[in-house]
Design an enzyme around this catalytic site. Sequence first.
Site, PDB file in Angstrom:
ATOM      1  N   GLU A   1     123.504 -27.523  77.026  1.00  0.00           N
ATOM      2  CA  GLU A   1     124.345 -26.328  76.921  1.00  0.00           C
ATOM      3  C   GLU A   1     125.350 -26.448  75.779  1.00  0.00           C
ATOM      4  OE1 GLU A   1     124.619 -24.226  81.150  1.00  0.00           O
ATOM      5  OE2 GLU A   1     125.186 -26.335  81.255  1.00  0.00           O
TER       6      GLU A   1
ATOM      7  N   GLU B   1     119.212 -28.799  86.228  1.00  0.00           N
ATOM      8  CA  GLU B   1     120.271 -28.624  87.222  1.00  0.00           C
ATOM      9  C   GLU B   1     119.757 -28.252  88.615  1.00  0.00           C
ATOM     10  OE1 GLU B   1     122.670 -28.017  83.381  1.00  0.00           O
ATOM     11  OE2 GLU B   1     120.607 -27.767  84.070  1.00  0.00           O
TER      12      GLU B   1
END
Length: 243
Positions: A106, A126
């Site tokens: 990210e 995740e």
Amino acid sequence: MSLQIEEQHDRVIATLDRPEKRNAIDQETVDALHELCAMLEQTPRTLILTGTGGVFAAGADIAQLRDRTADDARRGINATAFIRINELPMPVIAAIDGYALGGGAELAYAADIRIATPSLRIGNPETGLGIIAAAGATWRLPEIIGAARASELLLTGRALDAEEALRWGLVSSLHPAEELLAAAHGIVDRIAVNDPLATRYTKLALGTPRAGHPAIELELQAELFESPEKHRRMTAFLERKNR
């Protein structure tokens, strides 16, 4: 220090430096990123983000994530820092070697330009840890590679290798590890020969939502049309052409 900073007159190199944790992004790293942003907001320069030890960032620090609460989630600890990175006035280049996973991916998505080595592994696992990619992946990744590919990547949690990331447009070029930083500096060199204000305004226009176009370009261009630097550069171009 979890983030090593090297300043030059037209660029800053920030190196994630937690080799014992594969450069996992912890609270100290986030705090250091905010300090870096404050400096670059005050004195805009192009930023190169990279990592040590053949790794960009293997993720967020899981030990810290495990103990975070709902209130922590709502504070957007990593997301806020990555938004600030993305909104820096001058371009941000992520030079990615090896793993860029979870929060590390990210952070890379927040850059304007991503280049990598053949050992790249990038993605967001995740959901396998019982959380979502909440620091920008769910909205930045569709903008970068398209909704269908972003959905596949985020819903499966798989990581892309270098060639697939290149084909998908997630990175723009691949370089041997020993040439990665030189390639990043080459991009900065190319940016540096252009007008800094025009570069800043191009980045601003690129980051403006569709509803703001073409109004944003017209206003920015109007200001640039009156700038002495535009007149100087165009005059120099015409003089070279007429020699």
